[in-house]
Design a protein around this motif. Structure first.
Motif, short mmCIF file in Angstrom:
data_model
loop_
_atom_site.label_atom_id
_atom_site.label_comp_id
_atom_site.label_asym_id
_atom_site.label_seq_id
_atom_site.Cartn_x
_atom_site.Cartn_y
_atom_site.Cartn_z
N TYR A 142 0.86 -1.19 0.00
CA TYR A 142 0.00 0.00 0.00
C TYR A 142 0.89 1.24 0.00
O TYR A 142 1.91 1.28 0.71
CB TYR A 142 -0.91 0.01 1.23
N SER A 147 0.69 3.97 1.45
CA SER A 147 0.88 4.60 2.76
C SER A 147 1.60 3.69 3.76
O SER A 147 1.77 4.06 4.91
CB SER A 147 -0.48 4.97 3.34
N SER A 189 2.73 -5.77 1.76
CA SER A 189 1.60 -6.48 2.35
C SER A 189 1.56 -7.94 1.93
O SER A 189 1.28 -8.82 2.74
CB SER A 189 0.28 -5.80 1.99
N PRO A 218 -3.72 -15.92 9.25
CA PRO A 218 -3.80 -15.05 10.42
C PRO A 218 -4.21 -13.63 10.05
O PRO A 218 -4.10 -13.23 8.87
CB PRO A 218 -2.40 -15.08 11.00
N GLY A 258 -4.16 -9.86 9.29
CA GLY A 258 -3.13 -8.97 8.73
C GLY A 258 -2.21 -9.64 7.72
O GLY A 258 -1.23 -9.03 7.28
N ILE A 259 -2.52 -10.88 7.30
CA ILE A 259 -1.62 -11.61 6.41
C ILE A 259 -1.79 -11.20 4.94
O ILE A 259 -0.97 -11.50 4.08
CB ILE A 259 -1.81 -13.14 6.58
N GLY A 260 -2.93 -10.54 4.66
CA GLY A 260 -3.13 -10.06 3.29
C GLY A 260 -4.30 -10.69 2.56
O GLY A 260 -4.39 -10.59 1.33
N SER A 278 -7.58 -9.80 2.62
CA SER A 278 -8.42 -8.77 1.98
C SER A 278 -7.67 -8.10 0.84
O SER A 278 -8.27 -7.73 -0.18
CB SER A 278 -8.86 -7.71 3.00
N THR A 279 -6.36 -7.94 1.02
CA THR A 279 -5.56 -7.34 -0.06
C THR A 279 -5.65 -8.21 -1.31
O THR A 279 -5.81 -7.69 -2.42
CB THR A 279 -4.09 -7.21 0.41
N HIS A 327 -12.00 -16.31 9.12
CA HIS A 327 -11.11 -16.57 10.25
C HIS A 327 -11.45 -17.92 10.87
O HIS A 327 -10.72 -18.42 11.70
CB HIS A 327 -11.38 -15.54 11.37
N1 LIG Z 1 -5.35 0.65 3.18
C1 LIG Z 1 -4.20 0.20 3.71
N2 LIG Z 1 -3.14 1.02 3.83
C2 LIG Z 1 -1.97 0.59 4.35
N3 LIG Z 1 -1.76 -0.67 4.77
C3 LIG Z 1 -2.79 -1.54 4.69
C4 LIG Z 1 -4.06 -1.15 4.16
N4 LIG Z 1 -4.89 -2.22 4.19
C5 LIG Z 1 -4.18 -3.23 4.72
N5 LIG Z 1 -2.92 -2.84 5.01
C6 LIG Z 1 -1.85 -3.66 5.58
O1 LIG Z 1 -1.62 -4.75 4.69
C7 LIG Z 1 -1.44 -5.96 5.44
C8 LIG Z 1 -2.48 -6.97 5.00
O2 LIG Z 1 -3.75 -6.51 5.41
P1 LIG Z 1 -5.11 -7.24 5.02
O3 LIG Z 1 -6.24 -6.41 5.53
O4 LIG Z 1 -5.10 -7.59 3.59
O5 LIG Z 1 -4.97 -8.57 5.88
P2 LIG Z 1 -6.10 -9.62 6.28
O6 LIG Z 1 -5.43 -10.96 6.26
O7 LIG Z 1 -7.30 -9.45 5.45
O8 LIG Z 1 -6.40 -9.19 7.78
P3 LIG Z 1 -7.72 -9.41 8.67
O9 LIG Z 1 -7.95 -10.88 8.73
O10 LIG Z 1 -7.35 -8.82 10.00
O11 LIG Z 1 -8.83 -8.67 7.98
C9 LIG Z 1 -1.51 -5.58 6.91
O12 LIG Z 1 -0.21 -5.39 7.39
C10 LIG Z 1 -2.28 -4.28 6.91
O13 LIG Z 1 -1.89 -3.46 7.98
#
Ligand SMILES: Nc1ncnc2c1ncn2[C@@H]1O[C@H](COP(=O)(O)OP(=O)(O)OP(=O)(O)O)[C@@H](O)[C@H]1O
Length: 247
Positions: A13, A15, A20, A39, A41-43, A45-46, A191
């Motif tokens: 990202y 910012s 990620s 887990p 924050g693993i990515g 949603s990304t 999850h």
């Molecule tokens: N809009 C954003 N700007 C900056 N960093 C982001 C953004 N969205 C996610 N991240 C970072 O990217 C990484 C992956 O986040 P993501 O939300 O994809 O994980 P996740 O596995 O879906 O988490 P969760 O299960 O908690 O929803 C994390 O370190 C998060 O802090």
């Protein structure tokens, strides 16, 4: 050819000072039901945002039907946990909003709507406003609103996590029915390990730092209810193995 191909994808990202996800490789077939676990924050949603085309990878590429994914499209829908339904519209208007905007023929909309109202058990609520509905009923509207588009790929981001157990079980059955009758590729993020084991024809495991896809497993317990497995040690071994992977 696979419906979806993700090749060596990395994303950071703008910012965020840290990467990620990195080196993500996977393929998905049409008419497959895939669950992504990992887990917080693993990515996960990304990865969905990349597949949806909301964001573009700095490294690697994503293709659908062989074509690069370059922007958002109704052919790749996401149902979020908060759903973002239109409170000023009734159930029917919410479900048909997308196809009407795209000027789909009315007869086709009516036909798809009738089938979906029946499959989701929403017939008697079709003129209700969404603020009048329970959380479970709202989720049915959110699913129907995406399935009416008949997207190639339909993604659910923690869609059922706020529901009570009974309502979640109902939603699982509805999702399985919609998936079976639509032939879409469905991707579910969760999850919940038991949800993953019930809904995942394929279970995609994300772990590492930065996050990546480490394994895709064909799930031998797809559509098998937890309660039926009380005396099956192999089931619990498999569950334990999955849990270890996502610690
Ligand atoms: N809009 C954003 N700007 C900056 N960093 C982001 C953004 N969205 C996610 N991240 C970072 O990217 C990484 C992956 O986040 P993501 O939300 O994809 O994980 P996740 O596995 O879906 O988490 P969760 O299960 O908690 O929803 C994390 O370190 C998060 O802090």
């Amino acid at each position: 050819m696979a419906l979806l191909e993700v090749k060596d994808v990395g994303y950071q990202y703008p910012s965020n000072s840290a990467q990620s996800i990195t080196g993500v490789n996977l393929t998905m077939a049409a008419n497959s039901l895939n669950v992504v676990i990992g887990p917080s924050g693993i990515g996960k949603s990304t990865l969905l945002n990349l597949i949806a085309g909301y964001i573009q990878p700095q490294v690697g590429e994503l293709r659908m039907n062989g074509q690069p994914i370059q922007k958002a499209s109704w052919q790749r829908g996401i149902v979020f946990q908060d759903m973002a339904l239109y409170p000023w519209l009734n159930v029917t208007q919410n479900i048909t909003f997308g196809p009407r905007m795209r000027k789909m023929a009315s007869a086709q909309i009516e036909q798809r709507l009738a089938t979906l109202l029946q499959e989701t058990g929403l017939e008697k609520f079709k003129t209700s406003y969404v603020y009048e509905l329970s959380g479970g009923l709202k989720q049915r509207v959110a699913l129907a609103r995406e399935f009416i588009n008949q997207p190639d790929i339909l993604m659910l981001d923690e869609s059922f996590s706020a529901l009570d157990n009974l309502t979640r079980d109902e939603m699982h059955q509805i999702l399985l029915e919609l998936w079976a009758s639509s032939g879409n590729c469905v991707i579910v993020i969760t999850h919940d390990i038991d949800e993953a084991m019930f809904l995942g024809q394929n279970i995609i495991i994300m772990n590492g730092k930065p996050g990546t896809v480490s394994q895709t497993i064909t799930n031998p317990y797809f559509k098998v209810a937890f309660d039926e497995m009380a005396n099956n040690p192999a089931y619990f071994e498999f569950r334990k193995m999955l849990l270890q992977q996502i610690k």
